[in-house]
Motif scaffolding. Structure first.
Motif, PDB file in Angstrom:
ATOM      1  N   ARG A  76       0.775  -1.542   0.083  1.00 33.22           N
ATOM      2  CA  ARG A  76       0.030   0.157  -0.072  1.00 33.22           C
ATOM      3  C   ARG A  76       1.207   0.908  -0.164  1.00 33.22           C
ATOM      4  N   ARG A  77       1.880   1.058  -0.794  1.00 34.95           N
ATOM      5  CA  ARG A  77       3.011   2.828  -1.050  1.00 34.95           C
ATOM      6  C   ARG A  77       2.410   3.526  -2.117  1.00 34.95           C
ATOM      7  N   ASP A  78       2.307   4.695  -1.037  1.00 36.76           N
ATOM      8  CA  ASP A  78       2.176   6.378  -1.689  1.00 36.76           C
ATOM      9  C   ASP A  78       2.815   6.263  -3.131  1.00 36.76           C
ATOM     10  N   LEU A  79       2.334   6.667  -4.347  1.00 40.75           N
ATOM     11  CA  LEU A  79       3.008   6.593  -5.680  1.00 40.75           C
ATOM     12  C   LEU A  79       3.195   8.578  -6.161  1.00 40.75           C
ATOM     13  N   LEU A  80       4.708   9.049  -6.284  1.00 42.52           N
ATOM     14  CA  LEU A  80       3.965  10.106  -7.414  1.00 42.52           C
ATOM     15  C   LEU A  80       5.297   9.961  -8.144  1.00 42.52           C
ATOM     16  N   LEU A  81       4.474   9.443  -9.622  1.00 41.37           N
ATOM     17  CA  LEU A  81       4.400   9.181 -10.591  1.00 41.37           C
ATOM     18  C   LEU A  81       4.886  11.026 -11.809  1.00 41.37           C
ATOM     19  N   LEU A  82       6.109  11.297 -11.618  1.00 40.75           N
ATOM     20  CA  LEU A  82       6.876  12.523 -12.641  1.00 40.75           C
ATOM     21  C   LEU A  82       7.328  12.245 -14.226  1.00 40.75           C
ATOM     22  N   GLY A  83       6.207  12.351 -14.641  1.00 42.44           N
ATOM     23  CA  GLY A  83       6.090  12.710 -16.004  1.00 42.44           C
ATOM     24  C   GLY A  83       7.307  11.582 -17.119  1.00 42.44           C
ATOM     25  N   ASP A  84       6.293  11.351 -18.137  1.00 44.03           N
ATOM     26  CA  ASP A  84       7.096  10.160 -19.084  1.00 44.03           C
ATOM     27  C   ASP A  84       6.849   9.446 -18.020  1.00 44.03           C
ATOM     28  N   LEU A  85       5.907   8.579 -18.034  1.00 42.17           N
ATOM     29  CA  LEU A  85       5.563   6.913 -17.791  1.00 42.17           C
ATOM     30  C   LEU A  85       5.478   6.419 -18.542  1.00 42.17           C
TER      31      LEU A  85
END
Length: 88
Positions: free
Chosen positions: A30-39
């Motif tokens: 249950r980890r929070d994710l920060l997705l910073l561009g160009d996934l």
């Protein structure tokens, strides 16, 4: 919170496998994710053009959120057509 940037999913099979493994682990933990561009290597916006990998990544992100984790997304130049309604 885990931070991912410039993943370019769809550009490298080994990297794609690592991304799927990481998302599976994030769901379990249950980890929070920060997705910073160009996934994604490319995202055309229209769902009929999405690849099986893109559909799998979106399904895993939805599952992660359903488990109570937060996902935050900042679009990059390769995925600026991504919208919240598409599941990312």
């Amino acid at each position: 919170m885990w931070i991912l940037a410039d993943v370019h999913a769809g550009a490298d099979p080994a990297g794609d496998d690592a991304l799927i493994a990481l998302l599976d682990r994030a769901i379990v933990e249950r980890r929070d994710l920060l997705l910073l561009g160009d996934l994604f290597a490319a995202w055309l916006g229209d769902a009929r053009f999405h690849t099986p990998l893109q559909r799998q990544v979106v399904a895993l992100l939805r599952k992660l959120r359903a488990e109570g984790a937060r996902t935050l997304f900042a679009a990059g130049n390769r995925d600026y057509f991504v919208t919240e309604s598409q599941g990312v």
